[in-house]
Design an enzyme around this catalytic site. Structure first.
Site, short mmCIF file in Angstrom:
data_model
loop_
_atom_site.label_atom_id
_atom_site.label_comp_id
_atom_site.label_asym_id
_atom_site.label_seq_id
_atom_site.Cartn_x
_atom_site.Cartn_y
_atom_site.Cartn_z
N SER A 1 8.59 2.63 118.44
CA SER A 1 9.17 1.28 119.26
C SER A 1 9.82 1.65 120.71
O SER A 1 9.24 0.97 121.65
CB SER A 1 10.01 0.33 118.49
OG SER A 1 10.67 -0.69 119.41
N TRP B 1 6.96 2.97 122.88
CA TRP B 1 6.27 1.82 123.18
C TRP B 1 6.66 1.30 124.56
O TRP B 1 5.74 0.69 125.50
CB TRP B 1 6.15 0.86 122.13
CG TRP B 1 5.38 -0.33 122.57
CD1 TRP B 1 4.01 -0.55 122.26
CD2 TRP B 1 5.64 -1.50 123.09
NE1 TRP B 1 3.41 -1.87 122.76
CE2 TRP B 1 4.52 -2.42 123.18
CE3 TRP B 1 7.12 -2.12 123.73
CZ2 TRP B 1 4.74 -3.75 123.86
CZ3 TRP B 1 7.10 -3.39 124.16
CH2 TRP B 1 5.90 -4.05 124.38
N HIS B 2 7.90 1.22 124.83
CA HIS B 2 8.57 0.42 125.79
C HIS B 2 8.33 1.24 126.89
O HIS B 2 8.35 0.85 128.20
CB HIS B 2 10.09 0.47 125.71
CG HIS B 2 10.23 -1.14 124.94
ND1 HIS B 2 10.53 -0.81 123.41
CD2 HIS B 2 10.73 -2.13 125.14
CE1 HIS B 2 10.59 -2.16 122.85
NE2 HIS B 2 10.75 -2.76 124.03
N GLY B 3 8.20 2.76 127.12
CA GLY B 3 8.03 3.35 128.33
C GLY B 3 7.71 4.92 127.99
O GLY B 3 8.29 5.29 127.17
N PHE C 1 5.91 -2.33 130.63
CA PHE C 1 5.61 -1.96 129.30
C PHE C 1 4.11 -2.19 129.03
O PHE C 1 3.63 -1.99 128.06
CB PHE C 1 6.68 -2.66 128.50
CG PHE C 1 8.22 -2.21 128.72
CD1 PHE C 1 8.40 -0.93 129.52
CD2 PHE C 1 9.16 -3.25 128.80
CE1 PHE C 1 9.89 -0.87 129.91
CE2 PHE C 1 10.38 -2.99 129.33
CZ PHE C 1 10.83 -1.72 129.76
#
Lengths: 317, 483
Positions: free
Chosen positions: B319, B322-324, B483
């Site tokens: 997770s 996923w954000h960066g 993102f």
């Protein structure tokens, strides 16, 4: 759906009405706020009653350094100092072009050259002073060239309200108050736009080198101004403003900056150049300076006499 | 096209007007065209990626549905996963991998270096790839039947209110929403407008105002002291919340005007009394996505405790990633995973009664908020070293001193942030918190609608004026766009 359209329409109409009232209050108030800049903008962009034979444009260096009363005494011509403190040509070109558009009497435009004269301006100094004149085509053009924000301010209704700050509101309240009570302006027109700097020399923070730049945007604007003046048979006199001798080493490329006066005087027939950068009769005299680049009252008297005599000798004899 | 831009101010009413002027059965076509226009107004070329993703998942879902043998179904699913995640890997993570491989190679004294790919991250790629992935996985699991109409499926992928920053919708609930014949509903439209207004307030009056301080302090962290770094970190906690939840509010509101319901993405997360509650209130569409498609696939709770702990850590690390494409996001995810596990094990051992009194609730809220804010340091910092530097400086209480001039840059001799401006920003944060608390934990809504029309309109005018006069109108992008 009818009910929605009615209610939503009413909501929006009241909102727009409120914003219009508030925005008008701010515009009128700011326009009549009694500062040097506001007065000059009102006279040059709105009232358009200023039409002297000799007019000065530029920044605070010219505003406090060139006294039109002395020039008038020597030349016996009407003169006015329309220079605006804190601004460079990127900011003030709108008033110059507006003036050129309406002038009938003007013969000479005096422009200052000083160390930061060609610096690029990304952040307009006191932009709200221009907000009452957003419909003026010269203001719109000048603001839009500085940043997309000003483009929005100039073209979208109410957008300038998003730039609102306490200063604008306060100025407007004072402006409206003065307008309603019809009080006498504190910024007397007797000064002819001249801002008297009545202080002794202050060294200021000049440790190290102060970076200056020669932005092409500024150069092009000066050249545009010269050409428009030529079209109206107006002479342009560049004045290389003196820098106190101890302050000179703190600025880079001073010679290149001041050389633009020479370049333009050679290139354009209507341009002459009076350069005080290395004038030993003034740059060593601390009593003439308020700081390294700004002349005080004494310095302004001295240099204005020189300008007046020069104009007398070269333009009016 | 940003939700807080003037273009959107024209775009949405135009779409809404045409939408309701069209016969109900054809309205979805307008939404599809508007959605493509919306995306292409950012970068025309990247529409190709969306079309690719749409085509791949449309055809593969049909193939999965038609295939009788399980291995074949699985093969199609794997192709879908590789295509979507490959797209994401190529455009979002390629340079991250290259950088790390190059760094590893430099440790081995190798002269071999892989070149970087000079490419702009397609806006919303993480959101729409996850949305299409959930569709194919649901078809594979037999939860839904594939959509037959390719254009309608394209609308499912590109629906403009939620295209670039969610909420990440599920096909099972969202496709029927897109198919329903919408009738103009006064209450929905008004409620949508109200939601947009509130979202704009959070974005431009809270998030964008404090972003000036946060950006400056984090960019000049070397010149700051512990206190100013702490202030900026707390402000960032509100910035990111108001930025992202503000976006979600505008998305949900815009869609509600069109008569299409989007899922809630935030439910006052800073009032959570535990980390697990925080994750049930923060970015709900993403956390439930990870729960349903990763955590449960890994075994969920029905495995040994040690395996479950690993599953939680894996889910949070993914997770975070996923954000960066940065180690900071991975660490941020890891920190949250660890905090959740600590909470899980502590709750197992503790004998604390479940019904907490208001003081206990308040203490737990503050504790959770501070833990979450600690995590934001990693989220906001440029690198791990940067985050550690900030944490170390905040911990050095002796260095603390308050100086307003440290909080913002000076433009044209004028500081962007002054004490009254800072106080005003804190005031707006408080208003936002009170409102959010009222909306989610009290009968505020009921009381609000019980007010007479004039009072309600005054509140709407007040919020609108705050947006105009106190908002930061610098066309600041939403943080979650990256993102």
């Amino acid at each position: 759906m009818k009910s929605f359209i009615f209610r939503f329409g009413l909501f929006c109409a009241l909102f727009v009405l409120g914003l219009t009232a508030f925005s008008t209050f701010l515009k009128v108030g700011q326009k009549h706020y009694d500062s040097n800049a506001d007065l000059k903008l009102r006279l040059l962009l709105d009232v358009k009653t200023i039409d002297p034979e000799i007019i000065v444009f530029g920044s605070s260096v010219a505003e406090g350094g060139i006294n039109p009363l002395i020039i008038s005494n020597i030349t016996e011509k009407k003169s006015y100092n329309a220079a605006l403190s804190g601004r460079r040509i990127i900011d003030w070109n709108s008033i110059a072009f507006s003036f050129l558009d309406y002038t009938k009497n003007n013969k000479v435009i005096v422009l200052d050259i000083f160390p930061n004269v060609f610096n690029k301006t990304d952040n307009l100094y006191q932009p709200h002073e221009f907000y009452p004149y957003l419909n003026n085509k010269f203001v719109k053009e000048a603001l839009s060239a500085i940043s997309p924000t000003y483009y929005k301010i100039a073209t979208l209704p109410f957008y300038y309200l998003t730039q609102l700050n306490s200063k604008i509101v306060l100025n407007s309240i004072i402006g409206i108050y003065d307008l309603l009570l019809n009080s006498q302006p504190k910024m007397s027109e007797d000064y002819k736009g001249y801002s008297n700097i009545n202080s002794n020399y202050e060294k200021g923070n000049t440790s190290g080198l102060i970076q200056t730049e020669i932005s092409q945007t500024s150069i092009k604007l000066y050249e545009k101004l010269i050409l428009q003046a030529a079209n109206k048979n107006i002479e342009v006199l560049f004045v290389g403003m003196p820098v106190y001798h101890k302050g000179k080493p703190h600025y880079n490329q001073l010679d290149s900056i001041y050389n633009w006066g020479t370049i333009w005087s050679k290139e354009y027939e209507n341009v002459t150049y009076l350069n005080f950068l290395n004038d030993s009769s003034i740059i060593y005299q601390q009593e003439y300076f308020a700081n390294n680049t700004h002349l005080n009252k004494n310095g302004a008297s001295f240099i204005s006499s020189k300008i007046g005599n020069y104009l007398n000798k070269n333009k009016y004899e | 096209m940003l939700f807080n831009s003037l273009q959107y101010l024209w775009f949405l009413p135009t779409v809404v007007l045409i939408y309701y002027a069209l016969p109900a059965k054809h309205r979805w076509v307008l939404l599809l065209l508007a959605s493509y226009f919306f995306y292409m107004s950012w970068k025309v070329e990247y529409i190709v990626l969306i079309i690719f993703s749409t085509l791949v998942d449309y055809f593969l879902a049909i193939k999965i549905h038609k295939a009788k043998a399980q291995p074949r179904k699985k093969t199609y699913l794997i192709i879908s996963l590789i295509s979507n995640l490959g797209l994401l890997a190529a455009f979002k993570y390629a340079n991250f991998f290259t950088e790390n491989v190059n760094q590893l190679l430099s440790f081995t004294n190798s002269t071999q270096h892989f070149p970087y790919w000079d490419i702009l991250l397609p806006v919303g790629i993480s959101f729409y790839t996850f949305q299409t992935l959930s569709y194919t996985i649901d078809v594979y699991k037999g939860k839904i039947s594939p959509e037959k109409n390719i254009a309608r499926f394209a609308l499912y992928v590109t629906y403009f209110p939620q295209l670039v920053a969610g909420p990440i919708e599920r096909a099972a609930t969202f496709l029927p929403e897109l198919k329903k014949q919408v009738k103009f509903n006064y209450n929905d439209v008004i409620s949508g407008l109200r939601r947009i207004l509130w979202g704009l307030f959070k974005k431009v009056v809270v998030a964008d105002r404090v972003s000036v301080i946060v950006n400056h302090v984090y960019a000049t962290s070397g010149e700051q002291n512990g206190l100013t770094l702490l202030i900026a970190t707390y402000l960032f906690a509100f910035q990111i919340y108001c930025d992202f939840s503000g976006y979600s509010d505008i998305a949900i509101g815009s869609s509600r005007i069109l008569g299409i319901k989007l899922m809630e993405n935030f439910k006052a997360p800073y009032f959570s009394k535990s980390m697990s509650e925080f994750w049930s209130r923060w970015h709900i569409s993403l956390s439930t996505w990870f729960r349903d498609y990763v955590y449960i696939s890994l075994g969920g709770n029905r495995v040994k405790v040690s395996r479950m702990a690993i599953n939680i850590l894996v889910v949070f690390i993914i997770s975070g990633f996923w954000h960066g494409a940065n180690w900071t996001f991975i660490v941020w995810g890891f920190v949250h995973g660890v905090l959740l596990l600590m909470e899980y094990f502590l709750a197992k051992k503790s004998t604390i009664k479940l019904d907490l009194n208001p003081t206990q609730k308040m203490i737990r809220m503050l504790l959770v908020f501070n833990l979450v804010t600690f995590g934001w340091v990693f989220f906001r910092a440029d690198s791990i070293q940067h985050s550690l530097f900030i944490i170390k400086n905040i911990a050095d209480i002796n260095s603390w001193h308050f100086n307003i001039n440290l909080l913002s840059e000076v433009v044209g001799g004028i500081p962007l942030v002054t004490m009254p401006k800072l106080i005003l920003s804190v005031f707006f944060i408080l208003i936002m918190l009170v409102m959010e608390y009222g909306l989610y934990f009290s009968n505020f809504r009921k009381r609000f609608f019980a007010l007479n029309g004039t009072l309600r309109w005054s509140i709407y005018y007040g919020v609108s004026l705050c947006i105009i006069f106190f908002g930061n109108h610098g066309n600041i992008e939403f943080i979650y766009f990256q993102f």
